[in-house]
Scaffold this motif. Structure first.
Motif, PDB file in Angstrom:
ATOM      1  N   LEU A 156     -18.622  48.512 -32.607  1.00  0.00           N
ATOM      2  CA  LEU A 156     -19.927  49.072 -32.243  1.00  0.00           C
ATOM      3  C   LEU A 156     -20.682  48.135 -31.327  1.00  0.00           C
ATOM      4  O   LEU A 156     -21.371  48.572 -30.374  1.00  0.00           O
ATOM      5  N   ALA A 157     -20.538  46.856 -31.517  1.00  0.00           N
ATOM      6  CA  ALA A 157     -21.216  45.898 -30.626  1.00  0.00           C
ATOM      7  C   ALA A 157     -20.656  45.994 -29.208  1.00  0.00           C
ATOM      8  O   ALA A 157     -21.403  45.938 -28.219  1.00  0.00           O
ATOM      9  N   SER A 205     -26.567  52.673 -35.842  1.00  0.00           N
ATOM     10  CA  SER A 205     -25.245  52.460 -36.450  1.00  0.00           C
ATOM     11  C   SER A 205     -25.112  51.054 -37.006  1.00  0.00           C
ATOM     12  O   SER A 205     -24.564  50.815 -38.108  1.00  0.00           O
ATOM     13  N   VAL A 206     -25.593  50.105 -36.235  1.00  0.00           N
ATOM     14  CA  VAL A 206     -25.503  48.700 -36.684  1.00  0.00           C
ATOM     15  C   VAL A 206     -26.329  48.481 -37.919  1.00  0.00           C
ATOM     16  O   VAL A 206     -25.914  47.793 -38.883  1.00  0.00           O
ATOM     17  N   SER A 207     -27.473  49.059 -38.019  1.00  0.00           N
ATOM     18  CA  SER A 207     -28.341  48.880 -39.200  1.00  0.00           C
ATOM     19  C   SER A 207     -27.676  49.429 -40.431  1.00  0.00           C
ATOM     20  O   SER A 207     -27.699  48.829 -41.531  1.00  0.00           O
ATOM     21  N   GLY A 208     -27.040  50.596 -40.277  1.00  0.00           N
ATOM     22  CA  GLY A 208     -26.355  51.198 -41.417  1.00  0.00           C
ATOM     23  C   GLY A 208     -25.212  50.331 -41.865  1.00  0.00           C
ATOM     24  O   GLY A 208     -24.930  50.181 -43.068  1.00  0.00           O
ATOM     25  N   PHE A 209     -24.502  49.767 -40.837  1.00  0.00           N
ATOM     26  CA  PHE A 209     -23.376  48.917 -41.189  1.00  0.00           C
ATOM     27  C   PHE A 209     -23.838  47.683 -41.957  1.00  0.00           C
ATOM     28  O   PHE A 209     -23.238  47.282 -42.967  1.00  0.00           O
ATOM     29  N   LEU A 210     -24.878  47.057 -41.541  1.00  0.00           N
ATOM     30  CA  LEU A 210     -25.390  45.864 -42.234  1.00  0.00           C
ATOM     31  C   LEU A 210     -25.870  46.190 -43.635  1.00  0.00           C
ATOM     32  O   LEU A 210     -25.694  45.389 -44.588  1.00  0.00           O
ATOM     33  N   ALA A 211     -26.449  47.338 -43.827  1.00  0.00           N
ATOM     34  CA  ALA A 211     -26.907  47.744 -45.164  1.00  0.00           C
ATOM     35  C   ALA A 211     -25.729  47.868 -46.128  1.00  0.00           C
ATOM     36  O   ALA A 211     -25.758  47.445 -47.299  1.00  0.00           O
ATOM     37  N   ARG A 223     -13.084  47.046 -42.983  1.00  0.00           N
ATOM     38  CA  ARG A 223     -13.164  48.145 -42.018  1.00  0.00           C
ATOM     39  C   ARG A 223     -14.559  48.229 -41.406  1.00  0.00           C
ATOM     40  O   ARG A 223     -14.723  48.481 -40.200  1.00  0.00           O
ATOM     41  N   ALA A 224     -15.564  47.976 -42.281  1.00  0.00           N
ATOM     42  CA  ALA A 224     -16.941  48.039 -41.769  1.00  0.00           C
ATOM     43  C   ALA A 224     -17.185  46.938 -40.773  1.00  0.00           C
ATOM     44  O   ALA A 224     -17.848  47.123 -39.745  1.00  0.00           O
ATOM     45  N   ALA A 225     -16.613  45.759 -41.005  1.00  0.00           N
ATOM     46  CA  ALA A 225     -16.791  44.649 -40.073  1.00  0.00           C
ATOM     47  C   ALA A 225     -16.127  44.961 -38.737  1.00  0.00           C
ATOM     48  O   ALA A 225     -16.670  44.693 -37.660  1.00  0.00           O
ATOM     49  N   LEU A 263     -22.615  50.439 -23.297  1.00  0.00           N
ATOM     50  CA  LEU A 263     -23.696  51.382 -23.049  1.00  0.00           C
ATOM     51  C   LEU A 263     -24.757  50.756 -22.161  1.00  0.00           C
ATOM     52  O   LEU A 263     -25.276  51.396 -21.228  1.00  0.00           O
ATOM     53  N   ARG A 264     -25.083  49.508 -22.443  1.00  0.00           N
ATOM     54  CA  ARG A 264     -26.080  48.839 -21.620  1.00  0.00           C
ATOM     55  C   ARG A 264     -25.585  48.714 -20.179  1.00  0.00           C
ATOM     56  O   ARG A 264     -26.335  48.889 -19.219  1.00  0.00           O
TER      57      ARG A 264
END
Length: 865
Positions: A83-84, A28-34, A75-77, A90-91
């Motif tokens: 997500l972070a 998810s994070v990778s997609g957001f950064l892209a 919104r993505a930010a 999750l961890r």
């Protein structure tokens, strides 16, 4: 499987169920950064965040169109930030899950049981390693593949049916107990519990559960139940009542003996009842008889119950006496024990009664002792207590009888006052052993210190002195009485001798008549040998009867040595009576003799038997003065049991019975028991001696038989003489000459002072081939012995002779030859004299008159020694 497998989900073979959940946050994070890079390109901003100003114009131109893109970027930010945060959560969740898995593995490792899981079809999906370690083998070899396979391991079918119903319905269950033999041979007991697992849709997905090893617990429970049963059985087996209360006053154990002691509240004596409840029930059912409040009484009893006082005795509601004791237990409870003492109380009451009676008895005994002491001291008889060692008590009469002071007797031996004292002591001592062996009474002579002799009658009986056996002696001085009795007996004997003289003269005259008559008949015709032989035989029979009469006289005077018995044919002897009786019976007496059984034989003295039958026949004659029938009958019979009951000393078997019957008036009933007494007679003086039936009785006794009186008064009398039957004797052996060696006759020294007797004996011996040397007395016999140099094989000697009698001769010959056989002949001799004559081996005695055969047989016996 082991504990490490607990964090890995089990799947059934060939089936894997996908696990749903969120995508990894890194994608998810990778997609957001892209997307953010694309927006930066459009704005002319480098990745470093710097705006490319040459393109500012273009940007401005596009600002209007780019407002939407900016909002999207914002919104993505925001999404990236969220997500972070989700990635961090999750961890954290993964860390917590790992910690949970680690905790689960630890709990599983240290758990005493094991865990398991099944699918919806109840087949096992998971079995933890703890079960494998417990069983020592693959669990499926024991548990099977499904929960339903556990049915074979459940002992109770009904219990398994209930659990199976829960399993089929998907309901939770607890403590399903299975038992089986383990791989090591031990019996194992396991318990299983489970809860159902259901999906989000509520569908049953299987069971998750655990199991524990209950073997030790089960064995302990079984042992505890066994011990409890043993304890209860032991408590029920004891004879005492037993009850146990807990520290809070609750009944724990009560046996049947205790309940029987309290029948009114037996239903209340059950485990769990409080002591207060039991007491109240007892009070309400009649156990309380006071006038106060029942509650107060119950409180008092509770207090006393807890005090554990000393045992008390009381009668309970069952009517019996008990000793009641209470004891505290280590846990604070109370044990109550009832001991049945009813018998003891009864004995105590009896003892109290006995004590009271004993006191009365003691008082009576003291009075009785005083009275009897006076009686003993004043008794005319001597009374002595003798402990078989010395005299311990003697009354005044005993001292007077023995001629000493009363205090001089005590402590002295009894033998010192009696003639032959030691032998008498031995006889009297048996009285202490009991009445069976104690002599009833005896007579002895007492020797007084002054030398006077007194005749005593002593009665001995067992007694006790100081707890030891003793003898009670009663002494009666019968000196004067015996003197008077002796004088009376002498007078009576002289009278009896006078009466007897006439009878003896009558009998001898009869015999002499027969002897003389037959002798004259023989002389009148000596050429007729048959007539002479008949006369000689009758003379011999008459002489034998005369010998029998003298023998009976010797019996009467106690001078006869013994009776010589032989096997006799009874029938000829009875038939011979006809000739002898004919001149003795009157013309009016009809004699019938029935004696046809020639096989009848008895061991008797034929002379005494002949005389006994003659006496019975003469009595029958005298009983019929006007004439009548006299019958003498001989039979051989076996008497019945009644006969042997009357004569207990006789042996069962065959008996020769001779019955002599008359037709006289019979014997009166009042004298039937006296007719056998000597000198008793119903005849007039001078017509009977009273010895006839007494001689008959003696003949029967000496022959081992009996004589009885049959018939009733007024119908005649029958005297039955029963003699034991014996087998006939063997044929007599041929009489051989009297020889000491082959072809050489014996040399006999014959000694007798009667010349006719000596001549008769010489002829008998010479006929037997003997050489005879005669002597008229003992002194002459010694001379003949010395003259012949003692070359004699035997001596035949009379006993009574002038100058030197037979006994003196025997003593003189003993000094010359101790082994010389001597045969004594005598017309009479006492038993003591006969014993002295035959005391030494090689000596015999034969009574005169002696038949030739008897003389020769006796000599043969002597020479054969």
């Amino acid at each position: 499987m082991d504990v490490a497998d607990a964090d890995r989900p089990l799947r059934s073979a060939g089936a894997a169920e996908p696990v749903s959940g969120p995508s990894p946050p890194s994608a998810s994070v990778s997609g957001f950064l892209a997307g953010l890079a694309g927006i930066g390109t459009l704005l002319g901003v480098s990745a470093a965040g710097h705006i490319a100003w040459p393109m500012a114009g273009a940007l401005a131109g596009t600002l209007a169109a780019g407002g939407l893109a900016f909002r999207t970027a914002r919104r993505a930010a925001a999404a990236a930030t969220a997500l972070a945060r989700s990635d961090a959560a999750l961890r954290q969740a993964r860390d917590e899950l790992e910690e949970l898995r680690s905790r689960t593995r630890d709990f599983t490792a240290v758990s005493p049981g094991w865990f398991w899981e099944t699918g919806p079809d109840h087949r096992y999906l998971f079995l933890s390693g703890g079960l494998t370690a417990l069983l020592g083998c693959d669990p499926r070899t024991v548990f099977g593949d499904s929960l339903f396979d556990l049915g074979t391991l459940v002992a109770d079918r009904a219990t398994w049916a209930e659990y199976r119903g829960d399993i089929e319905s998907g309901r939770p269950f607890r403590d399903l107990e299975v038992s089986f033999e383990g791989a090591d041979g031990r019996d194992l007991v396991l318990r299983l519990s489970a809860v159902p697992v259901r999906g989000t849709d509520g569908r049953f997905r299987g069971y998750r559960g655990c199991g524990v090893d209950a073997t030790a617990e089960t064995l302990a429970l079984v042992e505890a139940r066994f011990m409890q049963a043993v304890v209860h059985d032991a408590i029920d087996s004891v004879s005492e009542g037993f009850v146990l209360f807990s520290a809070d006053g609750r009944l724990l154990i009560c046996n049947d003996q205790y309940r029987r002691a309290y029948p009114t509240i037996a239903d209340m004596l059950t485990p769990g009842r409080s002591f207060a409840e039991i007491l109240r029930a007892a009070a309400e059912r009649g156990g309380y008889e006071g006038a106060g409040d029942i509650g107060t009484w119950v409180e008092q009893r509770l207090t006393r119950h807890l005090q554990h006082s000393a045992p008390v005795d009381g009668r309970l509601s069952d009517g019996r006496w008990y000793r009641i004791s209470e004891h505290a237990t280590g846990t604070g409870g109370v044990v109550k024990i009832l001991m049945d003492i009813t018998e003891l109380k009864t004995r105590e009451e009896e003892l109290a009664d006995q004590t009271a009676r004993l006191k009365q008895t003691v008082a009576a005994l003291r009075e009785s002792e005083l009275r009897y002491r006076q009686l003993v001291e004043l008794a005319p008889y001597g009374i002595v207590i003798w402990d078989r060692a010395a005299v311990r008590f003697a009354n005044g009469a005993a001292a007077a009888i023995l001629g000493v002071a009363a205090d001089a007797l005590e402590g002295c031996p009894l033998a010192a006052f009696l003639e032959g004292g030691e032998a008498l002591e031995a006889t009297l001592a048996t009285a202490a052993d009991g009445p069976e062996t104690a002599p009833r009474r005896l007579e002895c002579d007492a020797l007084r210190p002054d030398g006077e002799r007194r005749r005593l009658e002593v009665a001995a009986s067992p007694a006790v002195r100081d707890g030891e056996p003793a003898v009670l002696l009663v002494l009666n001085d019968v000196t004067d009485r015996r003197r008077v009795e002796g004088e009376l007996q002498r007078a009576q004997k002289m009278e009896a001798v006078g009466r007897m003289a006439g009878g003896i003269a009558h009998e001898f005259n009869n015999m002499l008549t027969a002897i003389g008559g037959f002798a004259r008949l023989a002389e009148r015709n000596p050429a007729d040998p048959d007539r002479v032989l008949t006369c000689v035989q009758e003379i011999a029979k008459a002489s034998e009867r005369a010998a029998a009469l003298t023998g009976q006289l010797l019996d009467f005077s106690h001078r006869r040595v013994a009776d010589e018995r032989e096997v006799v044919a009874i029938a000829p002897l009875v038939r011979d009576l006809r000739v002898f009786l004919k001149p003795l019976l009157s013309a009016g007496i009809d004699v019938t003799i029935a004696a046809d059984d020639d096989a009848a034989h008895c061991l008797v003295n034929p002379v005494t038997l002949n005389q006994a039958l003659l006496n019975l026949a003469l009595n029958g004659r005298d009983a019929m003065p006007d004439g009548g029938a006299l019958t003498i009958a001989l039979t051989v019979e076996t008497p019945g049991s009644a006969f042997f009951a009357r004569h207990r000393g006789l042996k069962p078997g065959r008996y020769v019975t001779i019955r002599v019957s008359d037709q006289g008036v019979g014997v009166p009933a009042e004298i039937r028991d006296r007719i056998w007494e000597p000198f008793f007679t119903t005849k007039e003086p001078g017509k009977g001696t009273g010895l006839g039936l007494w001689m008959v009785y003696g003949t029967a006794q000496q022959s081992g038989g009996a004589v009885e009186l049959e018939g009733t008064e007024g119908r005649g009398a029958t005297f039955a003489l029963h003699l034991p039957a014996v087998d006939p004797p063997a044929a007599p052996a041929r009489s051989d000459p009297l020889q000491v060696v082959e072809g050489e006759g014996a040399v006999i020294l014959l000694v007798d002072d009667e010349e006719s007797v000596r001549r008769y004996l010489r002829l008998v011996l010479q006929e037997a081939g003997c050489t005879v040397v005669e002597a008229a007395d003992g002194q002459e016999a010694l001379d003949r012995y010395d003259e012949a140099g003692g070359l004699f094989d035997a001596v035949v000697s009379d006993v009574s002779m002038p100058r030197m009698n037979g006994l003196e001769l025997a003593r003189a010959l003993e000094t010359r030859n101790q082994l010389l056989p001597i045969l004594f002949l005598t017309g009479y001799a006492s038993r003591e004299t006969a014993a002295g004559l035959t005391a030494q081996e090689g000596r015999q005695i034969v009574m005169k008159p002696v038949a030739p055969e008897r003389l020769l047989d006796a000599l043969r016996d002597l020479l054969a020694l």
